[in-house]
Write a protein that holds these residues in place. Structure first.
Motif, PDB file in Angstrom:
ATOM      1  N   VAL A   1       1.169  -1.390  -0.126  1.00  0.00           N
ATOM      2  CA  VAL A   1      -0.066   0.129   0.109  1.00  0.00           C
ATOM      3  C   VAL A   1       0.686   1.803   0.445  1.00  0.00           C
TER       4      VAL A   1
ATOM      5  N   GLY B   1      -9.340   5.060  -2.826  1.00  0.00           N
ATOM      6  CA  GLY B   1      -7.977   4.462  -2.596  1.00  0.00           C
ATOM      7  C   GLY B   1      -7.866   3.826  -1.629  1.00  0.00           C
ATOM      8  N   VAL B   2      -7.400   2.951  -1.448  1.00  0.00           N
ATOM      9  CA  VAL B   2      -6.845   2.990  -0.308  1.00  0.00           C
ATOM     10  C   VAL B   2      -5.947   3.421   0.821  1.00  0.00           C
ATOM     11  N   ASN B   3      -5.277   4.300  -0.025  1.00  0.00           N
ATOM     12  CA  ASN B   3      -4.353   5.108   0.846  1.00  0.00           C
ATOM     13  C   ASN B   3      -5.405   6.418   1.240  1.00  0.00           C
TER      14      ASN B   3
ATOM     15  N   SER C   1      -7.992   6.375   3.386  1.00  0.00           N
ATOM     16  CA  SER C   1      -8.913   5.753   3.825  1.00  0.00           C
ATOM     17  C   SER C   1      -8.726   5.834   5.064  1.00  0.00           C
TER      18      SER C   1
ATOM     19  N   SER D   1     -12.278   1.956  -4.008  1.00  0.00           N
ATOM     20  CA  SER D   1     -11.866   1.179  -3.552  1.00  0.00           C
ATOM     21  C   SER D   1     -12.860   0.591  -2.162  1.00  0.00           C
ATOM     22  N   ASP D   2     -13.077  -0.715  -2.113  1.00  0.00           N
ATOM     23  CA  ASP D   2     -13.863  -1.318  -1.244  1.00  0.00           C
ATOM     24  C   ASP D   2     -13.409  -0.356  -0.030  1.00  0.00           C
ATOM     25  N   ILE D   3     -12.196  -0.225   0.522  1.00  0.00           N
ATOM     26  CA  ILE D   3     -11.836   0.260   1.953  1.00  0.00           C
ATOM     27  C   ILE D   3     -12.613   1.304   1.849  1.00  0.00           C
ATOM     28  N   ALA D   4     -12.080   2.031   0.948  1.00  0.00           N
ATOM     29  CA  ALA D   4     -12.609   3.475   0.820  1.00  0.00           C
ATOM     30  C   ALA D   4     -14.225   3.622   1.569  1.00  0.00           C
TER      31      ALA D   4
END
Length: 248
Positions: A10, A146-148, A150, A166-169
């Motif tokens: 990441v 993005g993941v970055n 989140s 992204s899913d986590i965002a």
């Protein structure tokens, strides 16, 4: 096997192996500082002028840089207009976060018309910036995909995730924009302002009407049945009025 499984690190890059040799690709920070890859200084001096305005990705095999990719990040159409609209709608300070190089970020920020930009950021850097400005008692809305992004999205007063992110965002954001167009942020801002204005106006009207009916009823100017009828009628009228669309 010529090519093995890829591991995504990441905010840094990716690692893999080619015929048993460790291969990495990513930013200068990841390749040179974290992984300690080597590149002759004269070759690096030749590469840097060619990377102006581009985001360089370095490919290293067994600790030696063997290639460089210069990726151009063109500005999406309409972004400058979106930033201008947000300013007009009361957003005081627009900051662009990016992991790209300083030169690339400066070009994009200038074209977009943002107030400030922060380049070469890791996820913890974005979080720290949001934490700092929240400490200044400023209201923060963070937009990311993005993941970055989140951690900063979760910390912001309002986190907005783009629909294609992204899913986590999406998981940590307060609002998910189904449209990937940044103009959706402007529409959301107008809608929220319209909602607040309508609530304020409706509350004032209801309080004024009910107070007037109460005063008329107490003084005996109108009968209680008439007061009840007018109260119910005004409630229906205000409800119908508030059912109209916020945006036209």
């Amino acid at each position: 096997m010529r090519h093995a499984a890829v591991e995504y690190i990441v905010a840094h890059g990716i690692t893999s192996s080619i015929e048993g040799r460790r291969a990495i690709i990513g930013s200068a920070h990841f390749v040179f500082e974290d992984e300690g890859a080597q590149l002759e200084s004269d070759i690096k001096e030749q590469i840097e002028p060619q990377m102006q305005g581009l985001s360089p990705l370095y490919l290293a095999v067994d600790g030696k840089v063997v290639g460089v990719l210069g990726i151009e990040g063109p500005l999406k159409p309409g972004v400058r207009e979106v930033i201008a609209d947000l300013h007009a709608l009361g957003v005081k300070h627009v900051v662009m976060f990016t992991g790209d190089s300083e030169r690339t970020a400066e070009r994009i920020a200038r074209e977009a018309g943002v107030d400030e930009f922060k380049a070469e950021l890791l996820p913890e850097d974005k979080y720290a910036y949001v934490e700092r400005i929240k400490g200044e008692e400023r209201h923060v809305a963070m937009v990311g995909d993005g993941v970055n992004d989140s951690s900063a999205l979760g910390l912001a007063d309002v986190g907005l995730a783009m629909g294609g992110g992204s899913d986590i965002a999406k998981e940590v954001a307060d609002i998910i924009l189904t449209d990937t167009d940044l103009a959706a942020i402007v529409r959301l801002r107008r809608m929220s302002q319209g909602l607040v204005d309508r609530l304020t106006s409706s509350y004032s009207k209801v309080m004024l009407t009910n107070s007037a009916l109460l005063a008329l009823g107490i003084t005996g100017a109108i009968a209680s049945q008439a007061s009840s009828l007018l109260h119910n009628g005004s409630t229906i009228a205000y409800s119908l009025s508030n059912a109209k669309a916020y945006l036209r």
